[in-house]
Design a protein around this motif. Structure first.
Motif, PDB file in Angstrom:
ATOM      1  N   ALA A 158       0.848  -1.052   0.180  1.00  0.00           N
ATOM      2  CA  ALA A 158       0.005  -0.010   0.108  1.00  0.00           C
ATOM      3  C   ALA A 158       0.839   1.180   0.075  1.00  0.00           C
ATOM      4  CB  ALA A 158      -0.877   0.023   1.190  1.00  0.00           C
ATOM      5  N   LYS A 159       1.923   1.368   0.651  1.00  0.00           N
ATOM      6  CA  LYS A 159       2.721   2.426   1.037  1.00  0.00           C
ATOM      7  C   LYS A 159       3.494   2.894  -0.553  1.00  0.00           C
ATOM      8  CE  LYS A 159       4.630   3.186   5.408  1.00  0.00           C
ATOM      9  NZ  LYS A 159       4.250   1.978   6.289  1.00  0.00           N
ATOM     10  N   ILE A 160       4.064   1.502  -1.189  1.00  0.00           N
ATOM     11  CA  ILE A 160       4.565   1.683  -2.542  1.00  0.00           C
ATOM     12  C   ILE A 160       3.448   2.346  -3.659  1.00  0.00           C
ATOM     13  CG2 ILE A 160       5.563   0.537  -4.387  1.00  0.00           C
ATOM     14  CD1 ILE A 160       6.771  -1.563  -2.130  1.00  0.00           C
ATOM     15  N   LEU A 161       2.074   1.548  -3.555  1.00  0.00           N
ATOM     16  CA  LEU A 161       1.342   1.862  -4.572  1.00  0.00           C
ATOM     17  C   LEU A 161       0.592   3.151  -4.361  1.00  0.00           C
ATOM     18  CD1 LEU A 161      -0.156  -1.673  -4.923  1.00  0.00           C
ATOM     19  CD2 LEU A 161       1.407  -0.469  -6.498  1.00  0.00           C
ATOM     20  N   THR A 162       0.248   3.404  -2.979  1.00  0.00           N
ATOM     21  CA  THR A 162      -0.697   4.630  -2.893  1.00  0.00           C
ATOM     22  C   THR A 162       0.052   5.854  -2.080  1.00  0.00           C
ATOM     23  OG1 THR A 162      -1.502   3.965  -0.834  1.00  0.00           O
ATOM     24  CG2 THR A 162      -2.644   3.352  -2.968  1.00  0.00           C
ATOM     25  N   GLY A 163       1.175   5.588  -1.583  1.00  0.00           N
ATOM     26  CA  GLY A 163       1.956   6.475  -0.747  1.00  0.00           C
ATOM     27  C   GLY A 163       1.041   6.697   0.635  1.00  0.00           C
ATOM     28  N   GLU A 164       0.193   5.936   0.841  1.00  0.00           N
ATOM     29  CA  GLU A 164      -0.618   6.117   2.103  1.00  0.00           C
ATOM     30  C   GLU A 164      -0.118   4.871   3.130  1.00  0.00           C
ATOM     31  OE1 GLU A 164      -4.663   5.155   1.085  1.00  0.00           O
ATOM     32  OE2 GLU A 164      -5.088   7.652   1.083  1.00  0.00           O
ATOM     33  N   ASP A 165      -0.087   5.127   4.390  1.00  0.00           N
ATOM     34  CA  ASP A 165       0.509   4.217   5.216  1.00  0.00           C
ATOM     35  C   ASP A 165      -0.757   3.046   5.503  1.00  0.00           C
ATOM     36  OD1 ASP A 165      -1.100   5.785   7.061  1.00  0.00           O
ATOM     37  OD2 ASP A 165       0.657   6.950   7.484  1.00  0.00           O
ATOM     38  N   GLY A 166      -0.583   2.311   6.289  1.00  0.00           N
ATOM     39  CA  GLY A 166      -1.313   1.046   6.617  1.00  0.00           C
ATOM     40  C   GLY A 166      -2.494   1.404   7.230  1.00  0.00           C
ATOM     41  N   GLU A 167      -2.317   2.488   8.249  1.00  0.00           N
ATOM     42  CA  GLU A 167      -3.408   3.043   9.125  1.00  0.00           C
ATOM     43  C   GLU A 167      -4.490   3.853   8.135  1.00  0.00           C
ATOM     44  OE1 GLU A 167      -0.098   2.180  11.511  1.00  0.00           O
ATOM     45  OE2 GLU A 167      -0.163   3.599   9.965  1.00  0.00           O
ATOM     46  N   GLU A 168      -3.991   4.480   7.054  1.00  0.00           N
ATOM     47  CA  GLU A 168      -4.974   5.359   6.469  1.00  0.00           C
ATOM     48  C   GLU A 168      -5.767   4.301   5.391  1.00  0.00           C
ATOM     49  OE1 GLU A 168      -2.851   8.410   4.303  1.00  0.00           O
ATOM     50  OE2 GLU A 168      -2.149   9.210   6.146  1.00  0.00           O
ATOM     51  N   VAL A 169      -4.985   3.301   4.823  1.00  0.00           N
ATOM     52  CA  VAL A 169      -5.581   2.385   3.917  1.00  0.00           C
ATOM     53  C   VAL A 169      -6.770   1.831   4.890  1.00  0.00           C
ATOM     54  CG1 VAL A 169      -5.157   0.319   2.801  1.00  0.00           C
ATOM     55  CG2 VAL A 169      -3.626   2.141   2.553  1.00  0.00           C
ATOM     56  N   LEU A 178      -8.423   2.706   7.599  1.00  0.00           N
ATOM     57  CA  LEU A 178      -9.301   3.526   8.145  1.00  0.00           C
ATOM     58  C   LEU A 178     -10.130   4.140   7.011  1.00  0.00           C
ATOM     59  CD1 LEU A 178      -7.243   5.379  10.970  1.00  0.00           C
ATOM     60  CD2 LEU A 178      -9.251   3.687  11.466  1.00  0.00           C
ATOM     61  N   ALA A 179      -9.656   4.094   5.909  1.00  0.00           N
ATOM     62  CA  ALA A 179     -10.263   4.514   4.810  1.00  0.00           C
ATOM     63  C   ALA A 179     -11.576   3.961   4.340  1.00  0.00           C
ATOM     64  CB  ALA A 179      -9.453   4.546   3.360  1.00  0.00           C
ATOM     65  N   TYR A 180     -11.547   2.514   4.770  1.00  0.00           N
ATOM     66  CA  TYR A 180     -12.627   1.759   4.696  1.00  0.00           C
ATOM     67  C   TYR A 180     -14.014   2.300   5.462  1.00  0.00           C
ATOM     68  CZ  TYR A 180     -15.403  -2.665   5.103  1.00  0.00           C
ATOM     69  OH  TYR A 180     -16.347  -3.550   5.145  1.00  0.00           O
ATOM     70  N   TYR A 181     -13.858   2.974   6.418  1.00  0.00           N
ATOM     71  CA  TYR A 181     -14.823   3.615   7.355  1.00  0.00           C
ATOM     72  C   TYR A 181     -15.395   4.911   6.871  1.00  0.00           C
ATOM     73  CZ  TYR A 181     -13.520  -0.488   9.978  1.00  0.00           C
ATOM     74  OH  TYR A 181     -13.253  -1.711  10.225  1.00  0.00           O
ATOM     75  N   LYS A 182     -14.955   5.439   6.007  1.00  0.00           N
ATOM     76  CA  LYS A 182     -15.428   6.704   5.610  1.00  0.00           C
ATOM     77  C   LYS A 182     -15.259   8.132   6.633  1.00  0.00           C
ATOM     78  CE  LYS A 182     -18.115   4.737   1.843  1.00  0.00           C
ATOM     79  NZ  LYS A 182     -17.488   3.606   1.891  1.00  0.00           N
ATOM     80  N   LEU A 183     -13.971   8.176   7.272  1.00  0.00           N
ATOM     81  CA  LEU A 183     -14.012   9.153   8.328  1.00  0.00           C
ATOM     82  C   LEU A 183     -13.867  10.602   7.922  1.00  0.00           C
ATOM     83  CD1 LEU A 183     -11.919   6.940  10.357  1.00  0.00           C
ATOM     84  CD2 LEU A 183     -14.341   7.265  10.930  1.00  0.00           C
ATOM     85  N   SER A 184     -14.080  11.291   8.676  1.00  0.00           N
ATOM     86  CA  SER A 184     -13.733  12.868   8.304  1.00  0.00           C
ATOM     87  C   SER A 184     -12.249  12.934   8.636  1.00  0.00           C
ATOM     88  CB  SER A 184     -14.343  13.944   9.248  1.00  0.00           C
ATOM     89  OG  SER A 184     -13.768  13.739  10.410  1.00  0.00           O
ATOM     90  N   ASP A 185     -11.548  14.026   7.932  1.00  0.00           N
ATOM     91  CA  ASP A 185     -10.244  14.226   7.949  1.00  0.00           C
ATOM     92  C   ASP A 185      -9.682  14.063   9.602  1.00  0.00           C
ATOM     93  OD1 ASP A 185      -9.948  13.873   5.520  1.00  0.00           O
ATOM     94  OD2 ASP A 185      -9.784  16.045   5.176  1.00  0.00           O
ATOM     95  N   ALA A 186     -10.472  14.946  10.453  1.00  0.00           N
ATOM     96  CA  ALA A 186     -10.138  14.903  11.661  1.00  0.00           C
ATOM     97  C   ALA A 186     -10.195  13.490  12.477  1.00  0.00           C
ATOM     98  CB  ALA A 186     -11.300  16.000  12.282  1.00  0.00           C
ATOM     99  N   GLU A 187     -11.351  12.827  12.384  1.00  0.00           N
ATOM    100  CA  GLU A 187     -11.473  11.729  12.754  1.00  0.00           C
ATOM    101  C   GLU A 187     -10.026  10.566  12.357  1.00  0.00           C
ATOM    102  OE1 GLU A 187     -16.073  10.666  13.326  1.00  0.00           O
ATOM    103  OE2 GLU A 187     -15.348  10.667  11.182  1.00  0.00           O
ATOM    104  N   MET A 188     -10.029  10.415  10.833  1.00  0.00           N
ATOM    105  CA  MET A 188      -8.828   9.885  10.370  1.00  0.00           C
ATOM    106  C   MET A 188      -7.552  10.234  11.230  1.00  0.00           C
ATOM    107  SD  MET A 188      -7.619   7.887   8.000  1.00  0.00           S
ATOM    108  CE  MET A 188      -8.642   7.956   6.458  1.00  0.00           C
ATOM    109  N   GLU A 189      -7.438  11.255  11.426  1.00  0.00           N
ATOM    110  CA  GLU A 189      -6.202  11.786  12.081  1.00  0.00           C
ATOM    111  C   GLU A 189      -6.117  11.125  13.512  1.00  0.00           C
ATOM    112  OE1 GLU A 189      -3.010  12.963  11.035  1.00  0.00           O
ATOM    113  OE2 GLU A 189      -3.960  12.705   9.252  1.00  0.00           O
TER     114      GLU A 189
END
Length: 142
Positions: free
Chosen positions: A67-78, A80-91
């Motif tokens: 995921a890091k290689i393909l998207t530049g996102e870290d595992g946590e973001e990948v 948590l993205a499944y849950y459709k959170l606001s940016d503040a909640e994501m952080e």
């Protein structure tokens, strides 16, 4: 298809408290399969491994590195993205995971109960986050 899922996040600081947190969610009417435990590293809690609860580690897995290689996102973001959170909640939740805390996430399907019964069979096969890796160790640990 619109997503009608609402997720409830509970932050747990000690792994010993995870079982109780999961039992509380079940007592509130969630099914085991509607509950996920998100942690930074792989959990070794037999009671949870033997249940239908989804255990997700955000780091150290092959998929995390990809995921890091393909998207530049870290595992946590990948994850948590499944849950459709606001940016503040994501952080906030990302920080909790990185701080070594655990998230117990209960996700109720908000559609009508008959639909849920019929859809459950279909959903069970497409859970994005369900990775069960067999622990294989060959030779001495480094």
């Amino acid at each position: 298809m619109e997503d009608h899922k609402m997720s409830e996040f509970t932050i747990i600081q000690k792994s010993e408290e995870l079982i109780d947190a999961v039992k509380n969610k079940i007592a509130e009417g969630y099914k085991e399969s509607e509950i996920s435990v998100i942690s930074k590293t792989k959990l070794h809690i037999d009671e949870l491994h033997d249940s239908e609860v989804n255990l997700t580690a955000t780091s150290g897995s092959f998929s995390d590195k990809m995921a890091k290689i393909l998207t530049g996102e870290d595992g946590e973001e990948v994850v948590l993205a499944y849950y459709k959170l606001s940016d503040a909640e994501m952080e906030r939740y990302k920080k909790e995971i990185l701080d070594g805390n655990y998230l117990v996430v209960a996700t109720k399907d908000e559609s009508s109960h008959e639909e849920v019964e019929n859809a459950n069979a279909a959903y069970e096969n497409e859970t994005v986050v369900q990775h069960h890796y067999a622990e294989e160790s060959k030779g001495p640990k480094s």
